[in-house]
Design a protein around this motif. Sequence first.
Motif, PDB file in Angstrom:
ATOM      1  N   LEU A 185       5.274 -13.848   4.911  1.00  0.00           N
ATOM      2  CA  LEU A 185       4.796 -12.472   5.049  1.00  0.00           C
ATOM      3  C   LEU A 185       3.501 -12.436   5.842  1.00  0.00           C
ATOM      4  O   LEU A 185       2.597 -13.254   5.607  1.00  0.00           O
ATOM      5  CB  LEU A 185       4.560 -11.833   3.680  1.00  0.00           C
ATOM      6  N   ASP A 186       3.420 -11.502   6.748  1.00  0.00           N
ATOM      7  CA  ASP A 186       2.148 -11.217   7.419  1.00  0.00           C
ATOM      8  C   ASP A 186       1.355 -10.312   6.484  1.00  0.00           C
ATOM      9  O   ASP A 186       1.365  -9.088   6.607  1.00  0.00           O
ATOM     10  CB  ASP A 186       2.422 -10.545   8.762  1.00  0.00           C
ATOM     11  N   ILE A 187       0.699 -10.947   5.533  1.00  0.00           N
ATOM     12  CA  ILE A 187       0.071 -10.217   4.431  1.00  0.00           C
ATOM     13  C   ILE A 187      -1.090  -9.345   4.890  1.00  0.00           C
ATOM     14  O   ILE A 187      -1.505  -8.410   4.210  1.00  0.00           O
ATOM     15  CB  ILE A 187      -0.385 -11.218   3.340  1.00  0.00           C
ATOM     16  N   HIS A 188      -1.622  -9.649   6.088  1.00  0.00           N
ATOM     17  CA  HIS A 188      -2.771  -8.888   6.583  1.00  0.00           C
ATOM     18  C   HIS A 188      -2.369  -7.814   7.586  1.00  0.00           C
ATOM     19  O   HIS A 188      -3.232  -7.241   8.262  1.00  0.00           O
ATOM     20  CB  HIS A 188      -3.793  -9.843   7.209  1.00  0.00           C
ATOM     21  N   LYS A 189      -1.097  -7.558   7.672  1.00  0.00           N
ATOM     22  CA  LYS A 189      -0.616  -6.509   8.573  1.00  0.00           C
ATOM     23  C   LYS A 189      -1.246  -5.168   8.188  1.00  0.00           C
ATOM     24  O   LYS A 189      -1.371  -4.833   7.006  1.00  0.00           O
ATOM     25  CB  LYS A 189       0.913  -6.420   8.479  1.00  0.00           C
ATOM     26  N   LYS A 190      -1.597  -4.418   9.170  1.00  0.00           N
ATOM     27  CA  LYS A 190      -2.257  -3.129   8.915  1.00  0.00           C
ATOM     28  C   LYS A 190      -1.278  -2.153   8.263  1.00  0.00           C
ATOM     29  O   LYS A 190      -0.128  -2.032   8.690  1.00  0.00           O
ATOM     30  CB  LYS A 190      -2.773  -2.545  10.220  1.00  0.00           C
ATOM     31  N   VAL A 191      -1.722  -1.459   7.237  1.00  0.00           N
ATOM     32  CA  VAL A 191      -0.880  -0.497   6.533  1.00  0.00           C
ATOM     33  C   VAL A 191      -0.620   0.703   7.441  1.00  0.00           C
ATOM     34  O   VAL A 191      -1.572   1.401   7.834  1.00  0.00           O
ATOM     35  CB  VAL A 191      -1.548  -0.029   5.217  1.00  0.00           C
ATOM     36  N   PRO A 192       0.666   0.973   7.803  1.00  0.00           N
ATOM     37  CA  PRO A 192       0.955   2.087   8.714  1.00  0.00           C
ATOM     38  C   PRO A 192       0.862   3.450   8.030  1.00  0.00           C
ATOM     39  O   PRO A 192       0.491   4.433   8.653  1.00  0.00           O
ATOM     40  CB  PRO A 192       2.376   1.793   9.185  1.00  0.00           C
ATOM     41  N   TYR A 193       1.280   3.474   6.748  1.00  0.00           N
ATOM     42  CA  TYR A 193       1.217   4.705   5.957  1.00  0.00           C
ATOM     43  C   TYR A 193       0.720   4.349   4.564  1.00  0.00           C
ATOM     44  O   TYR A 193       1.069   3.298   4.031  1.00  0.00           O
ATOM     45  CB  TYR A 193       2.597   5.364   5.820  1.00  0.00           C
ATOM     46  N   GLN A 194      -0.047   5.231   3.968  1.00  0.00           N
ATOM     47  CA  GLN A 194      -0.464   5.003   2.587  1.00  0.00           C
ATOM     48  C   GLN A 194       0.687   5.266   1.624  1.00  0.00           C
ATOM     49  O   GLN A 194       0.873   4.552   0.643  1.00  0.00           O
ATOM     50  CB  GLN A 194      -1.669   5.907   2.235  1.00  0.00           C
ATOM     51  N   ASP A 195       1.480   6.296   1.910  1.00  0.00           N
ATOM     52  CA  ASP A 195       2.582   6.691   1.040  1.00  0.00           C
ATOM     53  C   ASP A 195       3.898   6.694   1.822  1.00  0.00           C
ATOM     54  O   ASP A 195       3.937   7.089   2.991  1.00  0.00           O
ATOM     55  CB  ASP A 195       2.358   8.090   0.457  1.00  0.00           C
ATOM     56  N   ILE A 196       4.971   6.254   1.143  1.00  0.00           N
ATOM     57  CA  ILE A 196       6.324   6.313   1.707  1.00  0.00           C
ATOM     58  C   ILE A 196       7.203   7.069   0.727  1.00  0.00           C
ATOM     59  O   ILE A 196       7.243   6.745  -0.466  1.00  0.00           O
ATOM     60  CB  ILE A 196       6.883   4.906   1.938  1.00  0.00           C
TER      61      ILE A 196
END
Length: 465
Positions: A185-196
């Motif tokens: 997992l790319d655990i540090h990937k930037k969160v694209p959305y806070q909620d899905i």
Amino acid sequence: MFIVCLLFSAMQATASDRCTDEVFLRRAYLTVTGALPTPNQCVEFLDESNPNKREVLIDQLLESELGLKYMQMRWGDILRIKSEFPSNLWPNGVQAYNRWIYEQLLHNVPYDKMVRGLLLSSGSNFRAPAANFYRGFQSRSAKNFYANINLLFLGNRNCTDNGHICFSQIKFKSTKEWKEEIVYLDIHKKVPYQDIELEDYTILKLRADSDWREGYVSWLTSSKNRRFAEVMVNRMWYWVFGRGIVHEPDDWSASNKPSDPELLGELTDYFLEHNFDMRALMKKILLSEQFNAKMAPEGGYVPQRLPAEVIVDAIASVTGVWSTYSSRVPEPFTFYPPRTRATHLGDATVSSSELELFGKVSRDVSLESQRNNTITSRQLLYLMNSSVLERRIRKSPVLQRIYVNSGSLEQIADKITLLTLSRRATAAEKELYKEYMEQTELPLMDVAIDIMWMQINSNEFLYNH
């Protein structure tokens, strides 16, 4: 050789009365293990006086090596376990993946925990076998992962929400070991959305520096997500009866309603009450009135042509002449041990002309409909006219032993019928064989060969009834 078609007299039935012990024994063995009972197992069960012997038998079969291996094959079909294209898992990955599934079944791991272990997997395809789930896709995109997860576990063929983002951290890298691949997992990937927001309006919150799959998988496998349990209940019903309560079993669209909502609801309640116990659910289905009913087109048990692997194994077991299998995938090129069952191959890349003829699945998709169990004219011509099958019967060591150890045509008929049809020969059948022998003036061994050939060609052999 002569042709005698054994007709299903029960097809005339109009009531779904309880089937005979002979029918139940064969039906249970083929459904749970994909194998015919041996003559000794037939005699032992038929002579047993215990009124609960059907339940005892089901418990034994569900826990047996044959039963576990056959269930492993079913899972392998929908998880597309295959060395070559399009899964490209390679033989070592296939072996590890199959072993993981087998151990889940052996220890009766609850369905929700098994799926959770599958979907939250990561690591080496050799040392963390469940990670092969993510390797077995031609398109390794988050959207494709999510579409297949929805198909497998929710019966949803057209998912339109943004849940795929939960799987967008998945990455792959190779190592210096031949064909080893790491799922990470790319655990540090930037969160694209806070909620899905999912299709049922559930809101999943994505947190930085965490496994985004966690929230979705927890929602998916929750006992509150009734659809998750319903789909597995329906799949097991399909595995037993060849037709789902919702059919096709992987199409839960608004236009495809369950044929018996009450039955589906009752079985789903049972599955949830027993904490996703797959073995308990299968036992309940196998002890149901439907499974114990006489064969009948309406209101009874509907016959099913045996799957390709089961037919090929059945012919091998009754003749004692087994097919040989090898993997065509190089590095390592593998020969399977003698007497390996087709149901135990574990890799869709490994096949034979006989398996292909009877419709062995390619495992290219995760749809149950990929398996075609309809009888065809080519299959019938092979069974009736194949010189390969004729030689197998004539050279059968099993038939030779029956002939040597029997003193009469009646004894031969009983032993062959127990072997192929899991019952003793009827008086009418014995009289027919006697008349045939008198009219043709054939030696007893040749008559025995004809009896076995005829029974292999019969509907009673080719169908689970």
